[in-house]
Enzyme design. Sequence first.
Site, short mmCIF file in Angstrom:
data_model
loop_
_atom_site.label_atom_id
_atom_site.label_comp_id
_atom_site.label_asym_id
_atom_site.label_seq_id
_atom_site.Cartn_x
_atom_site.Cartn_y
_atom_site.Cartn_z
N ARG A 47 -5.24 6.92 0.83
CA ARG A 47 -3.79 6.87 1.01
C ARG A 47 -3.44 5.89 2.13
NH1 ARG A 47 -3.61 8.38 5.62
NH2 ARG A 47 -1.41 7.84 5.77
N GLY A 48 -2.10 5.70 2.30
CA GLY A 48 -1.64 4.70 3.28
C GLY A 48 -1.52 3.37 2.55
N ALA A 49 -0.42 2.67 2.79
CA ALA A 49 -0.07 1.51 1.97
C ALA A 49 -1.19 0.46 1.79
CB ALA A 49 1.21 0.89 2.53
N ARG A 86 1.44 5.88 -7.69
CA ARG A 86 2.41 6.18 -6.63
C ARG A 86 3.46 5.06 -6.61
NH1 ARG A 86 0.23 8.19 -1.01
NH2 ARG A 86 2.24 9.23 -1.08
N GLN A 191 -0.80 14.30 7.88
CA GLN A 191 -1.52 13.05 8.15
C GLN A 191 -1.65 12.81 9.66
OE1 GLN A 191 0.83 13.42 5.85
NE2 GLN A 191 0.59 12.04 4.12
N ASP A 232 5.77 1.61 4.24
CA ASP A 232 5.24 1.52 2.87
C ASP A 232 5.93 0.45 2.05
OD1 ASP A 232 4.70 4.44 3.85
OD2 ASP A 232 3.27 3.99 2.25
N ASN A 242 9.13 4.63 5.00
CA ASN A 242 7.88 5.16 5.58
C ASN A 242 7.89 6.67 5.38
OD1 ASN A 242 5.36 4.68 7.00
ND2 ASN A 242 6.27 5.75 8.72
N LYS A 243 6.83 7.30 5.81
CA LYS A 243 6.66 8.75 5.63
C LYS A 243 7.91 9.53 6.02
CE LYS A 243 3.89 10.51 4.20
NZ LYS A 243 3.98 10.85 2.76
O1 MRU Z 1 1.92 9.45 1.63
P1 MRU Z 1 1.04 8.61 2.51
O2 MRU Z 1 0.18 9.40 3.40
O3 MRU Z 1 0.28 7.57 1.72
O4 MRU Z 1 2.09 7.82 3.43
C1 MRU Z 1 1.61 6.85 4.30
C2 MRU Z 1 2.59 6.38 5.29
O5 MRU Z 1 3.77 6.68 5.23
C3 MRU Z 1 2.07 5.43 6.33
O6 MRU Z 1 2.84 5.55 7.49
C4 MRU Z 1 2.20 4.01 5.80
O7 MRU Z 1 1.57 3.86 4.57
C5 MRU Z 1 1.68 3.04 6.76
S1 MRU Z 1 -0.05 2.75 6.49
C6 MRU Z 1 -0.62 1.61 7.58
#
Ligand code: MRU
Length: 336
Positions: A47-49, A86, A191, A232, A242-243
């Site tokens: 996970r994470g962009a 996603r 997270q 993201d 973002n999250k």
């Molecule tokens: O749902 P997730 O855990 O994939 O969400 C991730 C985030 O929101 C991170 O802050 C974002 O991807 C930045 S990653 C460097």
Amino acid sequence: MNGFKSIEFDEEKLKFIDQSKLPLVEEYIVTDDYERIAEAIEKLEVRGAPAIGIAAAYALALSIKNVSDEYEIVFSKAYERLASTRPTAVNLFWALNEIKSEFEKNRDTKKLYDKLIHKANEIYLDDFDKCEKMAEFGLQIFQKKSKVLTHCNTGHLVTAGRGTAFGIIQRAFDLGLVEHVFADETRPLLQGSRLTAFELDKSGIPFSIITDSTAAFLMKEGKVDLVITGADRITSNGDAANKIGTYSLAVNCKHHNIPFYIAAPTTTIDVNLRTGEDIKIEERDKSEINSIGGVQITKQNYAVFSPAFDVTPNFLITAIITEKGFHLPPFDFLNV
Ligand code: MRU
């Protein structure tokens, strides 16, 4: 965390740490099956962009690994499947399209699979490089030894390098510019308390986990000098998804006169979208809210609304840091 690799292509397989089990269990998933990687993206095992983009690039390349006939059909089926995992992080679509262009350029050549893997390797190495550059440009947010607050997770686990926002924090810490980090736990999938805490701990940075609702109180007490998060998807006007919970942090920063920064590589910028209103926000399953670690915490039949992301409007963002520089408002990413 020097030398730590959360994701790598090794012996013709993709190997990545299972983020859903961290920090209690450090286990790797090793596979050359694109469907397994698609599932891992959906289940947030990866996970994470940036990491989603890297995993998807290798997955799409791997889809034709053992295919001799009808590889065009297999490739486009894999593309669609991976693109459906996603919706919010644009890095996923960017990386899939990079592999797709390589496929189209070389579709009639021998060693097509090798060429696609080579492209995925380039995406990986390039992400490492981008992290280093962001870490350098980001140093200017520190006017003194600072108390930093961050949300979700943005470090070694979600990039090929030291991370986006986390990379900046880590580099600044090494230079004596970080006193303490507050890591929002980041409900519902934690997270922050699971993954950012893991990265902070391994990097030797002093930190406290806080519940998401503690941030405003800390700001009022004068215990936060700056907030920095990842993103993201950033639209051309600088609105940033973002999250979930990031927007309320930015609002709280404005109220308390605290700078709010976003760090993300340009692969997170979607120049095709003008404003954050156009960003598709993923909704997650109710089971992630009404249970924790498989333990039911509220009644099964209670309704749940669970957007995974929110959008912070550009006017709440002090600056956006990419590998290309330190961008101040008014943002115009059409020309970056
Ligand atoms: O749902 P997730 O855990 O994939 O969400 C991730 C985030 O929101 C991170 O802050 C974002 O991807 C930045 S990653 C460097």
